[in-house]
Design a protein around this motif. Structure first.
Motif, PDB file in Angstrom:
ATOM      1  N   VAL A  31       0.910  -1.170   0.149  1.00 44.18           N
ATOM      2  CA  VAL A  31      -0.086   0.188  -0.033  1.00 44.18           C
ATOM      3  C   VAL A  31       0.863   1.254  -0.093  1.00 44.18           C
ATOM      4  O   VAL A  31       0.717   2.216  -0.615  1.00 44.18           O
ATOM      5  N   GLY A  32       1.707   1.088   0.907  1.00 44.84           N
ATOM      6  CA  GLY A  32       2.631   2.491   0.855  1.00 44.84           C
ATOM      7  C   GLY A  32       3.553   2.675  -0.354  1.00 44.84           C
ATOM      8  O   GLY A  32       3.404   3.754  -0.864  1.00 44.84           O
ATOM      9  N   TYR A  33       4.143   1.599  -0.987  1.00 45.31           N
ATOM     10  CA  TYR A  33       4.691   1.688  -2.168  1.00 45.31           C
ATOM     11  C   TYR A  33       3.980   2.059  -3.347  1.00 45.31           C
ATOM     12  O   TYR A  33       4.313   3.117  -3.897  1.00 45.31           O
ATOM     13  N   ASP A  42       7.083   6.229  -9.932  1.00 47.49           N
ATOM     14  CA  ASP A  42       7.887   4.960  -9.454  1.00 47.49           C
ATOM     15  C   ASP A  42       9.397   5.465  -9.076  1.00 47.49           C
ATOM     16  O   ASP A  42       9.700   4.950  -8.322  1.00 47.49           O
ATOM     17  N   ARG A  43       9.812   6.520  -9.667  1.00 49.57           N
ATOM     18  CA  ARG A  43      11.350   6.870  -9.098  1.00 49.57           C
ATOM     19  C   ARG A  43      11.234   7.318  -7.878  1.00 49.57           C
ATOM     20  O   ARG A  43      12.167   6.734  -6.874  1.00 49.57           O
ATOM     21  N   SER A  44      10.359   7.931  -7.226  1.00 51.96           N
ATOM     22  CA  SER A  44      10.279   8.438  -6.076  1.00 51.96           C
ATOM     23  C   SER A  44       9.927   7.248  -5.113  1.00 51.96           C
ATOM     24  O   SER A  44      10.642   6.971  -3.854  1.00 51.96           O
ATOM     25  N   THR A  51      15.866   3.386   0.671  1.00 53.40           N
ATOM     26  CA  THR A  51      16.419   4.333   1.767  1.00 53.40           C
ATOM     27  C   THR A  51      15.427   3.732   3.096  1.00 53.40           C
ATOM     28  O   THR A  51      16.326   3.594   4.111  1.00 53.40           O
ATOM     29  N   GLU A  52      14.536   3.633   3.052  1.00 50.75           N
ATOM     30  CA  GLU A  52      13.374   3.464   4.284  1.00 50.75           C
ATOM     31  C   GLU A  52      13.936   2.000   4.780  1.00 50.75           C
ATOM     32  O   GLU A  52      14.031   1.716   5.851  1.00 50.75           O
ATOM     33  N   ALA A  53      13.887   0.938   3.849  1.00 55.62           N
ATOM     34  CA  ALA A  53      14.236  -0.423   3.923  1.00 55.62           C
ATOM     35  C   ALA A  53      15.695  -0.635   4.692  1.00 55.62           C
ATOM     36  O   ALA A  53      15.976  -1.409   5.785  1.00 55.62           O
ATOM     37  N   PHE A  54      16.597   0.139   4.112  1.00 57.74           N
ATOM     38  CA  PHE A  54      17.912   0.172   4.912  1.00 57.74           C
ATOM     39  C   PHE A  54      18.253   1.017   6.067  1.00 57.74           C
ATOM     40  O   PHE A  54      18.703   0.077   6.911  1.00 57.74           O
ATOM     41  N   SER A  55      17.599   2.111   6.246  1.00 60.32           N
ATOM     42  CA  SER A  55      17.567   2.769   7.601  1.00 60.32           C
ATOM     43  C   SER A  55      16.697   1.902   8.526  1.00 60.32           C
ATOM     44  O   SER A  55      17.221   2.161   9.773  1.00 60.32           O
ATOM     45  N   GLY A 291       7.752  -2.159   6.335  1.00 64.54           N
ATOM     46  CA  GLY A 291       6.318  -2.096   5.758  1.00 64.54           C
ATOM     47  C   GLY A 291       5.690  -0.702   6.406  1.00 64.54           C
ATOM     48  O   GLY A 291       5.359   0.216   5.678  1.00 64.54           O
ATOM     49  N   ALA A 292       6.101  -0.776   7.820  1.00 61.47           N
ATOM     50  CA  ALA A 292       5.608   0.635   8.314  1.00 61.47           C
ATOM     51  C   ALA A 292       6.470   1.593   7.883  1.00 61.47           C
ATOM     52  O   ALA A 292       5.923   2.952   7.597  1.00 61.47           O
ATOM     53  N   SER A 293       7.575   1.673   7.596  1.00 63.89           N
ATOM     54  CA  SER A 293       8.649   2.676   7.339  1.00 63.89           C
ATOM     55  C   SER A 293       8.132   3.407   5.816  1.00 63.89           C
ATOM     56  O   SER A 293       8.458   4.157   5.461  1.00 63.89           O
ATOM     57  N   VAL A 294       7.524   2.420   5.072  1.00 59.57           N
ATOM     58  CA  VAL A 294       7.102   2.938   3.801  1.00 59.57           C
ATOM     59  C   VAL A 294       5.540   3.277   3.688  1.00 59.57           C
ATOM     60  O   VAL A 294       5.412   4.125   3.156  1.00 59.57           O
ATOM     61  N   LEU A 295       4.847   2.834   4.595  1.00 59.85           N
ATOM     62  CA  LEU A 295       3.537   3.174   4.731  1.00 59.85           C
ATOM     63  C   LEU A 295       3.389   4.484   5.235  1.00 59.85           C
ATOM     64  O   LEU A 295       2.544   5.449   4.968  1.00 59.85           O
TER      65      LEU A 295
END
Length: 434
Positions: A31-33, A42-44, A51-55, A291-295
């Motif tokens: 949902v977040g993506y 899509d680039r953003s 970045t969010e997955a790594f951090s 998932g929360a970091s992207v949502l």
């Protein structure tokens, strides 16, 4: 469609995916993506995902999760957790309803090792349920006490719920751990009072166990003493500032592995199974965090948290009226959502509202965790009820839900006490960081 409408549609799609059995972390991630793809391209979305997955996963504080999970898995696999129950049984098992009370005390003690409600309910349930069945306990009281006692794993440190709350809100994990101690003890006491009231009303529900002599009681405590010492070392070290929560987790895991090796209780197969189970559980939790970091950035872009906050405050309910509304929302969500899913979805929305109204963020963390605990035994989902059902296969679900009902009201009483007397939650953290 407006940005707010897109955000609400995204949340609805996320709930639908969860109902269709998609893992919680993947539902939030999808949902977040795709929400950011719709809004910014899509680039953003790709940049945010990377970045969010790594951090999120590179966060040093998250190291406490696999270490404390490993600590709990080793304690369970080597039989150390059984000693906690046996010690509690020796002291209170001879009382009416004593086996149920011993199960609750055992759950509270094991919670200080595992930090997981599911692991606590399964571990103590496997030990305690056969004993209660042997002494003629009613199925409702036996299963209800285990299901409710298991929820203590989400409140008593080292709680994975507090770790996730700290990551989402950037609060101190150490303070949150300390904030859970007194509420955890209070809830344990209320559960034991509930057992007493149930057995007073129906003495046949919880007959007395066998009397245990004083020497045997002391021997039971001594057998449990090594694990209790590890618990006190980990939690006490955090309180006195000797080491950080991450260091406490490492020391606890290291000590319990060393103890198991010295006592010859850790063959290679047991260690391998414990490590693999730790990896699986950690991977699930990390997926939820990613998932929360992207949502959350998607929800922020759609102004959903801000709009809902403005809507609640504009109702003129006052701070405690808004708190009551949030409590009701949590109770309703608890009927249909998993506890961790509730935490990661609601905290980004409710946290700014509560802090904006002047509530202490550490105190609200305790309130949120207790509300999520209540959801763990609330039908029709009630995760801990299903966990206990997996152990007590011959007990109908309706019987287990009937058994947890008195404990649900005990949780409500605990929540009310913490709202009326907030010092129960914040006294230790304030003394610790004064």
């Amino acid at each position: 469609m407006s940005d707010f409408g897109l955000g609400v549609s995204g949340l609805a799609a996320m709930f639908a995916l969860m109902i269709l059995r998609m893992p919680v972390g993947m539902a939030m991630l999808a949902v977040g993506y795709f929400g950011i793809v719709i809004m910014n391209g899509d680039r953003s979305a790709n940049a945010l995902l990377v970045t969010e997955a790594f951090s999120a996963t590179a966060n040093y504080s998250l190291t406490v999760i696999p270490l404390f999970i490993l600590m709990g898995n080793i304690a369970s696999a080597t039989g150390f957790s059984r000693r906690l129950y046996e010690a509690a049984f020796a002291w209170v098992g001879g009382l009416r309803g004593g086996l149920a009370s011993a199960s609750i005390v055992g759950c509270a003690a094991f919670s200080a090792v595992s930090g997981s409600s599911v692991a606590t309910a399964v571990t103590i349930g496997k030990v305690a349920l056969p004993e209660m069945k042997r002494f003629g306990y009613s199925d409702a009281l036996a299963t209800g006490s285990i299901a409710a006692g298991g929820t203590l794993g989400f409140l008593i440190p080292p709680s994975t719920g507090f770790v996730l709350y700290a990551i989402l809100t950037e609060e101190s994990i150490g303070q949150l751990f300390m904030a859970g101690i007194l509420p955890g003890l209070l809830l344990t006491a209320l559960f034991m009072i509930t057992v007493t009231l149930v057995t007073l009303r129906n003495p046949e529900a919880g007959p007395r166990g066998a009397a245990v002599s004083w020497p045997e009681r002391m021997r039971a405590v001594l057998r449990a003493a090594p694990l209790l010492a590890i618990i006190l070392t980990s939690i006490g070290g955090i309180y006195f500032g000797v080491f950080t929560p991450v260091e406490a987790a490492g020391i606890g895991a290291g000590l319990i592995i060393l103890m198991a090796l010295v006592m010859g209780k850790l063959p290679w197969g047991v260690l391998t199974d414990a490590v693999l189970d730790t990896v699986r559980t950690t991977a699930m939790l990390y997926l939820i965090i990613i998932g929360a970091s992207v949502l959350n950035p998607f929800l922020a872009l759609t102004q959903v948290p801000a709009t809902l906050g403005e809507g609640l405050t504009s109702l003129g309910l006052g701070p405690y009226g808004v708190l009551l509304a949030i409590v009701v929302i949590y109770l309703l969500l608890g009927m249909f959502m998993d506890g961790l899913a509730m935490l990661v979805v609601t905290i980004p929305i409710f946290f700014p509202i509560m802090t904006g109204l002047g509530f202490d963020p550490i105190w609200f963390g305790v309130v949120a965790v207790i509300l999520i605990e209540m959801g763990m035994i609330t039908p029709p989902v009630g995760l801990n009820v299903f966990v206990v059902k997996s152990v007590a296969k011959d007990v109908p679900m309706s019987t287990i839900f009937r058994g947890v009902l008195p404990f649900w009201f005990a949780m409500a009483a605990c929540l009310l006490l913490i709202v009326v007397f907030p010092q129960i939650a914040v006294m230790i953290p304030q003394a610790m960081f004064r």
